[in-house]
Design a protein around this motif. Sequence first.
Motif, mmCIF file in Angstrom:
data_model
loop_
_atom_site.group_PDB
_atom_site.id
_atom_site.type_symbol
_atom_site.label_atom_id
_atom_site.label_comp_id
_atom_site.label_asym_id
_atom_site.label_seq_id
_atom_site.Cartn_x
_atom_site.Cartn_y
_atom_site.Cartn_z
ATOM 1 N N ALA A 1 -2.723 -8.054 -9.210
ATOM 2 C CA ALA A 1 -3.486 -9.302 -9.210
ATOM 3 C C ALA A 1 -4.939 -9.031 -8.839
ATOM 4 O O ALA A 1 -5.415 -7.893 -8.871
ATOM 5 N N ASP A 2 -5.664 -10.071 -8.454
ATOM 6 C CA ASP A 2 -7.079 -9.949 -8.103
ATOM 7 C C ASP A 2 -7.263 -8.995 -6.928
ATOM 8 O O ASP A 2 -6.413 -8.909 -6.031
ATOM 9 N N GLY A 3 -8.399 -8.325 -6.925
ATOM 10 C CA GLY A 3 -8.735 -7.424 -5.822
ATOM 11 C C GLY A 3 -8.630 -5.963 -6.189
ATOM 12 O O GLY A 3 -9.290 -5.116 -5.593
ATOM 13 N N LEU A 4 -7.806 -5.636 -7.170
ATOM 14 C CA LEU A 4 -7.654 -4.254 -7.611
ATOM 15 C C LEU A 4 -8.879 -3.859 -8.435
ATOM 16 O O LEU A 4 -9.222 -4.519 -9.414
ATOM 17 N N GLU A 5 -9.548 -2.781 -8.026
ATOM 18 C CA GLU A 5 -10.767 -2.366 -8.715
ATOM 19 C C GLU A 5 -10.468 -1.999 -10.170
ATOM 20 O O GLU A 5 -9.443 -1.361 -10.458
ATOM 21 N N PRO A 6 -11.346 -2.385 -11.100
ATOM 22 C CA PRO A 6 -11.088 -2.125 -12.527
ATOM 23 C C PRO A 6 -10.843 -0.652 -12.843
ATOM 24 O O PRO A 6 -10.001 -0.330 -13.692
ATOM 25 N N GLY A 7 -11.586 0.253 -12.184
ATOM 26 C CA GLY A 7 -11.402 1.673 -12.450
ATOM 27 C C GLY A 7 -10.015 2.151 -12.087
ATOM 28 O O GLY A 7 -9.401 2.960 -12.814
ATOM 29 N N ALA B 1 12.397 -7.116 2.297
ATOM 30 C CA ALA B 1 13.394 -6.137 1.860
ATOM 31 C C ALA B 1 14.284 -6.715 0.764
ATOM 32 O O ALA B 1 14.651 -6.008 -0.200
ATOM 33 N N ALA B 2 14.633 -7.991 0.880
ATOM 34 C CA ALA B 2 15.476 -8.635 -0.135
ATOM 35 C C ALA B 2 14.758 -8.715 -1.480
ATOM 36 O O ALA B 2 15.397 -8.599 -2.545
ATOM 37 N N ASP B 3 13.439 -8.902 -1.477
ATOM 38 C CA ASP B 3 12.665 -8.903 -2.721
ATOM 39 C C ASP B 3 12.826 -7.582 -3.466
ATOM 40 O O ASP B 3 13.020 -7.557 -4.685
ATOM 41 N N PHE B 4 12.733 -6.478 -2.729
ATOM 42 C CA PHE B 4 12.881 -5.168 -3.369
ATOM 43 C C PHE B 4 14.296 -5.002 -3.930
ATOM 44 O O PHE B 4 14.485 -4.474 -5.034
ATOM 45 N N HIS B 5 15.277 -5.447 -3.171
ATOM 46 C CA HIS B 5 16.666 -5.336 -3.629
ATOM 47 C C HIS B 5 16.845 -6.071 -4.950
ATOM 48 O O HIS B 5 17.489 -5.559 -5.887
ATOM 49 N N ALA B 6 16.269 -7.245 -5.061
ATOM 50 C CA ALA B 6 16.364 -8.020 -6.297
ATOM 51 C C ALA B 6 15.616 -7.331 -7.433
ATOM 52 O O ALA B 6 16.069 -7.327 -8.593
ATOM 53 N N ALA B 7 14.469 -6.737 -7.118
ATOM 54 C CA ALA B 7 13.672 -6.059 -8.151
ATOM 55 C C ALA B 7 14.425 -4.868 -8.732
ATOM 56 O O ALA B 7 14.344 -4.581 -9.936
ATOM 57 N N PHE B 8 15.190 -4.154 -7.888
ATOM 58 C CA PHE B 8 15.911 -2.980 -8.370
ATOM 59 C C PHE B 8 17.157 -3.342 -9.189
ATOM 60 O O PHE B 8 17.791 -2.457 -9.758
ATOM 61 N N ALA B 9 17.463 -4.613 -9.283
ATOM 62 C CA ALA B 9 18.496 -5.041 -10.221
ATOM 63 C C ALA B 9 17.953 -5.039 -11.649
ATOM 64 O O ALA B 9 18.717 -4.953 -12.617
ATOM 65 N N LYS B 10 16.617 -5.087 -11.779
ATOM 66 C CA LYS B 10 15.968 -5.123 -13.092
ATOM 67 C C LYS B 10 15.303 -3.801 -13.455
ATOM 68 O O LYS B 10 14.975 -3.580 -14.625
ATOM 69 N N ALA B 11 15.041 -2.949 -12.453
ATOM 70 C CA ALA B 11 14.283 -1.724 -12.691
ATOM 71 C C ALA B 11 14.892 -0.568 -11.919
ATOM 72 O O ALA B 11 15.524 -0.762 -10.872
ATOM 73 N N ASP B 12 14.715 0.635 -12.447
ATOM 74 C CA ASP B 12 15.214 1.837 -11.771
ATOM 75 C C ASP B 12 14.257 2.289 -10.670
ATOM 76 O O ASP B 12 14.692 2.728 -9.600
ATOM 77 N N ILE B 13 12.971 2.232 -10.959
ATOM 78 C CA ILE B 13 11.929 2.504 -9.970
ATOM 79 C C ILE B 13 10.831 1.474 -10.168
ATOM 80 O O ILE B 13 10.781 0.786 -11.187
ATOM 81 N N LEU B 14 9.942 1.382 -9.194
ATOM 82 C CA LEU B 14 8.755 0.534 -9.309
ATOM 83 C C LEU B 14 7.520 1.412 -9.303
ATOM 84 O O LEU B 14 7.514 2.498 -8.716
ATOM 85 N N ALA B 15 6.466 0.939 -9.963
ATOM 86 C CA ALA B 15 5.177 1.630 -9.959
ATOM 87 C C ALA B 15 4.101 0.651 -9.521
ATOM 88 O O ALA B 15 4.151 -0.538 -9.871
ATOM 89 N N SER B 16 3.136 1.155 -8.750
ATOM 90 C CA SER B 16 2.100 0.274 -8.224
ATOM 91 C C SER B 16 0.852 1.080 -7.887
ATOM 92 O O SER B 16 0.886 2.317 -7.874
ATOM 93 N N PRO B 17 -0.252 0.398 -7.587
ATOM 94 C CA PRO B 17 -1.400 1.099 -7.006
ATOM 95 C C PRO B 17 -1.029 1.621 -5.617
ATOM 96 O O PRO B 17 -0.049 1.196 -5.012
ATOM 97 N N VAL B 18 -1.828 2.536 -5.115
ATOM 98 C CA VAL B 18 -1.734 2.971 -3.722
ATOM 99 C C VAL B 18 -2.746 2.214 -2.881
ATOM 100 O O VAL B 18 -2.482 1.817 -1.747
ATOM 101 N N SER B 19 -3.923 1.990 -3.455
ATOM 102 C CA SER B 19 -5.001 1.312 -2.736
ATOM 103 C C SER B 19 -5.794 0.471 -3.716
ATOM 104 O O SER B 19 -5.743 0.684 -4.935
ATOM 105 N N LEU B 20 -6.539 -0.470 -3.175
ATOM 106 C CA LEU B 20 -7.381 -1.331 -4.006
ATOM 107 C C LEU B 20 -8.449 -0.552 -4.744
ATOM 108 O O LEU B 20 -8.889 -0.939 -5.829
ATOM 109 N N GLY B 21 -8.909 0.564 -4.155
ATOM 110 C CA GLY B 21 -9.961 1.362 -4.760
ATOM 111 C C GLY B 21 -9.905 2.783 -4.253
ATOM 112 O O GLY B 21 -9.017 3.143 -3.465
ATOM 113 N N PRO B 22 -10.847 3.629 -4.670
ATOM 114 C CA PRO B 22 -10.890 5.003 -4.165
ATOM 115 C C PRO B 22 -11.493 5.046 -2.770
ATOM 116 O O PRO B 22 -11.756 3.999 -2.144
#
Length: 474
Positions: free
Chosen positions: A255-261, A373-394
Motif C-alpha cells: 500500500a502507500d508508503g512503499l518507495e517506488p524504487g 497470528a490468525a491472519d497468517f494462518h488464514a493466508a497460508f490456506a491460499k498460499a504456500d509462502i508469502l512475499a513482501s518488502p523488508v523495508s519501506l526504502g533503502p
Amino acid sequence: MDAGDLSSETLVRAAFHRIRTLDGTLHAILATDEARSIELARKADARLQVGERTPVLGLPVILKDNLHWSGLPMTCGSRVLEGYVAPYDATVVSRLIVAGAVPIAKANLDEFAMGSSGEYSAFGPARNPWDPSLVPGGSSSGSVVSVAARYAPLALGSDTGGSVRLPASFCNVTALRPTYGVLSRYGLTAMASSLDQVGPIAATAEDLALAFSVMAGLDPLDSTSVDLPGTERLARLQAAELKGLRIGLPKEYFADGLEPGVRSLLDTALRVFEDKGARLVEVSLPHTRYAIDTYYLLCTSEVSSNLSRFDGVRYGLRVPVPEGGLPEMIAQTRDRGLGDEVKRRILLGTFCLSKGYYDAFYTKALKARTLIAADFHAAFAKADILASPVSLGPAFPFGAKTDDPMSMYLADVYTVPTALAGLPCLSMPAGFTGGLPAGIQLIGPALSDVRLLEVAHAFQSLTRHHLETPTLSA
C-alpha cells in the motif's frame, strides 16, 4: 578447504587482516581474541587433514555481542555491562564450535538489541559498507556489516522484530529469522523473550543452510526449543521446484508508503518466480495495522522485566554511592549505564505493566497478537509462502530518524508481524535502487524453514544480486 588448497588458519588470519584494514571505517567489531581463534583454526585443520567433514568445519564466524562466548567480554552494546566476561557458551555458539567453526569476533549492535538503524550502540555505530554515511540497519548491525564486508562468510545476529532482516536488506546479504524455538536462546541475552530468536546471516541461502544445519534442534537448556523437520536437507540444499508454487502477496504490505524504487525491485523479483511457473495470489492480513502498536507494547513490557537485572548488584557497571544506600546505587548505575533508547523502552514497558494500565494495554496487545497470528494462518490456506518488502526504502542517512522515535519504529512495519506470529522468514537481495541495495522478504508457515531456504536458493540460482559486493578501502 575440502580440497586441501586452503587451510582454516590461513582463512582466519586473512579475516583478521581484513578486519584490521577496514574496521576503522566500518566499526563492526567490538572484541576479538586472535590467539584463541588461531588455535581453534589449527584444531579445525587437524580434523580436515584426517578426512573429517562438517558443513562449517574451519569457517570463520562473527558473533553478535549479545551471545555468550566464554572468556570474551560481552557488552550487548551497553556501558552497563562494563567488565563483564562471558562465563559460558551460548548453545548455538557451542554447536558451531563442536562442528569446527571458528568464532573470530564479537560484533557491534544497538544497545541490548534495541534499534532499527545501528545508531544506538554505546560504542558508536557500525557503518553501511555501501555508503558509510548511511545506517547499516539494526539491531544486528555489526554482524550484517561483517558479512557484507566479507570479514567472514557467516555471522550470527538476533531478530526480535526484524533485527537481522532489516540490515540484511540495507547491506545486500541474506538473513533468516527461524520459526520461534528452532534455534536455542540459551546464552542469548534476553530482550523480549517471547520474540527473540537467533538469526544466521550469510551471502546466500545455501550458506545459511550450512550453518543452520548444525545449530537447529531441541536444546534441554531452553524450554521453548523445538525440533525442526527436514534438517537432513540443509547440508546439501537443493533449489525448490517453483512451478505451481503459490506466492501470497499481502495487499496491506503493498500500500502507500512503499518507495517506488523498492516496489519496482519487488515486481521484478516476483516476475522471476512467475517465469518459472509460480503463481501470485493476493492475500489479506487485515490486522497488520495493529502490528507496530502491538509489538512495541509487548516488546517494551518484556524489556522492562528482562532489563531489571542490570542494576550494578551482581555484575557489570557499579556506580559507587557513599551515601544513599542500595536504591541510590541502583538508580545511578542504571542512569549512567543505559542509553536513551533503552531507558525509553523500559519506561514505556513499566507504564504498560503498571496497575490500572495492564489490562488496558498489555492484555489487549496479547489479544491483538493472537489475531495477527490468525491472519497468517488464514493466508497460508491460499498460499504456500508469502512475499513482501523488508523495508519501506533503502538505507537512510545517520540522524534522519533519531529525533523521531515513531518514524524509527515504522522502519520495522513489514518485519514485526511475522515475529509476533513466530513464523520463519528471510530477507534476501532483490537488487538496487539509486545505487543502494534492497531486499525481498519470504515468509513461511511455522516449521517450514527448510522449504523457505530451498525457495530462496531457487531464486538466487536465477539471479545475481546477492553476488554484488561493495567497493571498500581503508
